[in-house]
Design a protein around this motif. Structure first.
Motif, PDB file in Angstrom:
ATOM      1  N   THR A  27       0.811  -1.249   0.169  1.00  0.00           N
ATOM      2  CA  THR A  27      -0.113   0.253  -0.099  1.00  0.00           C
ATOM      3  C   THR A  27       0.674   1.210   0.020  1.00  0.00           C
ATOM      4  O   THR A  27       1.134   1.866  -1.214  1.00  0.00           O
ATOM      5  CB  THR A  27      -0.788   0.102   1.318  1.00  0.00           C
ATOM      6  N   GLY A  93      -4.571  -3.067   3.551  1.00  0.00           N
ATOM      7  CA  GLY A  93      -4.985  -1.472   3.741  1.00  0.00           C
ATOM      8  C   GLY A  93      -5.020  -0.974   5.077  1.00  0.00           C
ATOM      9  O   GLY A  93      -5.308   0.237   5.032  1.00  0.00           O
ATOM     10  N   TYR A  97      -4.772   4.145   7.150  1.00  0.00           N
ATOM     11  CA  TYR A  97      -5.215   4.699   8.045  1.00  0.00           C
ATOM     12  C   TYR A  97      -4.120   5.686   8.989  1.00  0.00           C
ATOM     13  O   TYR A  97      -4.387   6.920   9.328  1.00  0.00           O
ATOM     14  CB  TYR A  97      -5.811   4.030   9.271  1.00  0.00           C
ATOM     15  N   TRP A 123     -11.927   5.021  12.906  1.00  0.00           N
ATOM     16  CA  TRP A 123     -11.634   4.028  11.792  1.00  0.00           C
ATOM     17  C   TRP A 123     -12.189   2.508  11.963  1.00  0.00           C
ATOM     18  O   TRP A 123     -12.197   1.801  11.308  1.00  0.00           O
ATOM     19  CB  TRP A 123     -10.103   4.119  11.560  1.00  0.00           C
ATOM     20  N   HIS A 127     -14.243  -1.238   9.489  1.00  0.00           N
ATOM     21  CA  HIS A 127     -13.886  -2.926   9.028  1.00  0.00           C
ATOM     22  C   HIS A 127     -14.576  -3.784   9.925  1.00  0.00           C
ATOM     23  O   HIS A 127     -14.007  -4.970  10.053  1.00  0.00           O
ATOM     24  CB  HIS A 127     -12.473  -3.006   8.814  1.00  0.00           C
ATOM     25  N   ARG A 175     -11.506   2.973   3.466  1.00  0.00           N
ATOM     26  CA  ARG A 175     -10.274   3.579   3.903  1.00  0.00           C
ATOM     27  C   ARG A 175     -10.418   4.807   4.217  1.00  0.00           C
ATOM     28  O   ARG A 175      -9.190   5.622   4.158  1.00  0.00           O
ATOM     29  CB  ARG A 175      -9.501   3.361   2.645  1.00  0.00           C
TER      30      ARG A 175
END
Length: 256
Positions: A27, A93, A97, A123, A127, A175
């Protein structure tokens, strides 16, 4: 859920040493904006996955940390501990963050604490499976509803052509647009998240971008074509688009 295994202290290092660098490589290291921060990101993530203070976010979540039995203990409910110590299993991913904050801080210490605070406030909801209004599923639904009500013709066109926009914009939302917007524009967006204390601005911006590319999207007839139209959003200016989206929403509220 408890894993039926014994956790060695060295396992924590193994997880972070193997998975964290791999995610950084896939990433941030491949991103023109963040590749120079590879070393500092590794330091930050190494601390994060060992930090038991991160477990506090589970007090506000329907999720629970993975549990295991520490080395030398007899398997029992009282012997269970979170593993990794932060309770968050690394995934692809996750680095993104933290990566944008590398542009703000030269010192990894304030960078780490800012990243940890933002993760524990916002955040983590992106997920996990949750019914919370700011969870990923709810934000995806909000985008779909906004698309149907605000861009009806485009929505009808997409339905007729079997084009699904949600899988495209969901990558942005999950994201928090990190890696998709240039850092200065991303910080404008994150400032709005902080000001509103809400992630609901994410689907609003997603809709604003789709609306901005409406004419191009109306010309495509396939999923691949829609993905090509929305593949690069680095030239997007966040605040003007949000203002237009919110002004249009207020205008619809005033209509009889």
């Amino acid at each position: 859920m408890a894993y039926n295994c014994t956790v060695f202290h060295e396992n924590v290092t193994m997880v972070t040493l193997l998975l964290s660098p791999q995610d950084i490589q896939l990433t941030a290291s491949n991103d023109d904006q963040y590749f120079v921060f590879e070393d500092i990101l590794f330091q930050v993530l190494l601390c994060f996955f060992r930090d038991t203070e991160v477990l506090s976010h589970f007090e506000h979540s329907s999720a629970s940390p993975p549990l295991a039995v520490a080395r030398g203990n007899t398997p029992s409910p009282d012997a269970l501990v979170a593993y990794p110590p932060c309770g968050v299993i690394p995934f692809h991913g996750f680095t993104m963050y933290a990566a944008p904050l590398s542009c703000l801080y030269e010192d990894p210490v304030p960078l780490y604490f800012t990243f940890r605070e933002m993760y524990c406030r916002y955040w983590y909801r992106l997920h996990i499976v949750t019914s919370h209004s700011q969870g990923a599923a709810a934000l995806a639904l909000q985008f779909e509803l906004l698309l149907q009500s605000c861009e009806t013709r485009l929505w009808q066109h997409c339905c007729a052509m079997s084009i699904q926009l949600l899988p495209i914009v969901f990558k942005w939302i999950v994201r928090a647009f990190s890696g998709y917007l240039v850092p200065d524009q991303l910080f404008h967006l994150w400032d709005v998240v902080l000001a509103w204390e809400s992630l609901e601005v994410l689907p609003v911006l997603a809709l604003a971008i789709v609306s901005f590319r409406r004419e191009n999207l109306m010309d495509v007839t396939s999923q691949q074509g829609a993905e090509a139209v929305l593949a690069d959003i680095t030239a997007i200016s966040v605040i003007p688009l949000l203002k237009l989206a919110l002004a249009a929403d207020r205008g619809r509220e005033r209509d009889p």
